[in-house]
Motif scaffolding. Sequence first.
Motif, mmCIF file in Angstrom:
data_model
loop_
_atom_site.group_PDB
_atom_site.id
_atom_site.type_symbol
_atom_site.label_atom_id
_atom_site.label_comp_id
_atom_site.label_asym_id
_atom_site.label_seq_id
_atom_site.Cartn_x
_atom_site.Cartn_y
_atom_site.Cartn_z
ATOM 1 N N UNK A 1 33.224 57.860 65.633
ATOM 2 C CA UNK A 1 32.553 58.948 64.908
ATOM 3 C C UNK A 1 31.194 58.471 64.409
ATOM 4 N N UNK A 2 31.157 57.283 63.818
ATOM 5 C CA UNK A 2 29.896 56.743 63.316
ATOM 6 C C UNK A 2 28.896 56.524 64.455
ATOM 7 N N UNK A 3 29.387 56.052 65.597
ATOM 8 C CA UNK A 3 28.515 55.832 66.749
ATOM 9 C C UNK A 3 27.973 57.153 67.277
ATOM 10 N N UNK A 4 28.816 58.177 67.350
ATOM 11 C CA UNK A 4 28.364 59.487 67.828
ATOM 12 C C UNK A 4 27.275 60.053 66.919
ATOM 13 N N UNK A 5 27.479 59.947 65.613
ATOM 14 C CA UNK A 5 26.466 60.425 64.664
ATOM 15 C C UNK A 5 25.173 59.647 64.841
ATOM 16 N N UNK B 1 39.121 50.162 63.167
ATOM 17 C CA UNK B 1 39.457 51.581 63.297
ATOM 18 C C UNK B 1 38.517 52.193 64.335
ATOM 19 N N UNK B 2 38.998 52.283 65.574
ATOM 20 C CA UNK B 2 38.151 52.740 66.668
ATOM 21 C C UNK B 2 37.716 54.195 66.521
ATOM 22 N N UNK B 3 38.534 55.025 65.901
ATOM 23 C CA UNK B 3 38.147 56.423 65.705
ATOM 24 C C UNK B 3 36.973 56.494 64.731
ATOM 25 N N UNK B 4 37.054 55.760 63.632
ATOM 26 C CA UNK B 4 35.967 55.736 62.655
ATOM 27 C C UNK B 4 34.685 55.217 63.299
ATOM 28 N N UNK C 1 31.394 45.105 65.041
ATOM 29 C CA UNK C 1 32.660 45.444 65.689
ATOM 30 C C UNK C 1 33.125 44.271 66.550
ATOM 31 N N UNK C 2 32.207 43.697 67.308
ATOM 32 C CA UNK C 2 32.557 42.551 68.156
ATOM 33 C C UNK C 2 33.024 41.353 67.356
ATOM 34 N N UNK C 3 32.340 41.045 66.273
ATOM 35 C CA UNK C 3 32.727 39.907 65.437
ATOM 36 C C UNK C 3 34.084 40.135 64.772
ATOM 37 N N UNK C 4 34.331 41.354 64.309
ATOM 38 C CA UNK C 4 35.624 41.653 63.694
ATOM 39 C C UNK C 4 36.758 41.550 64.709
ATOM 40 N N UNK C 5 36.534 42.035 65.915
ATOM 41 C CA UNK C 5 37.566 41.931 66.942
ATOM 42 C C UNK C 5 37.772 40.486 67.375
ATOM 43 N N UNK C 6 36.702 39.726 67.450
ATOM 44 C CA UNK C 6 36.825 38.311 67.823
ATOM 45 C C UNK C 6 37.597 37.523 66.775
ATOM 46 N N UNK C 7 37.464 37.952 65.525
ATOM 47 C CA UNK C 7 38.158 37.293 64.427
ATOM 48 C C UNK C 7 39.628 37.699 64.364
#
Length: 117
Positions: free
Chosen positions: A73-77, A67-70, A56-62
């Motif tokens: 959800x993945x983080x919560x699971x 998709x923060x909701x996705x 997530x950090x690398x994608x945002x840095x780029x």
Amino acid sequence: MDVLLHFFVGLHIIGIAALLGGFLAQMPAIGKGTARFSKGMLHGALTMLVTGVALVGLNQAEGSTVNNIKIGVKLAILIVILGIVYVKRDEETAEKGLFATVGGLTMANIFIAVLWT
């Protein structure tokens, strides 16, 4: 930057494989009531967490859109999976329902990653 991103994707897949592989390897033991959460499953889940945050950090840095909701959800699971595996890791056997829940949530996380576009 692409090489680093792909490197972390590879590590993320290795984490998923360790978690899901630990579950699948013990499927026969679920019926006997002797299944247990292995250290490999815990390490796989931790690898997924660390590499997921890095991705997530690398994608945002780029400058890519994330998709923060996705991701939420993945983080919560994953946090639920980690909680169960961490708390039950030293017990001799795991309850069938709890063990199946970890496997189901792991597969749900995989399908969310693949199908949610």
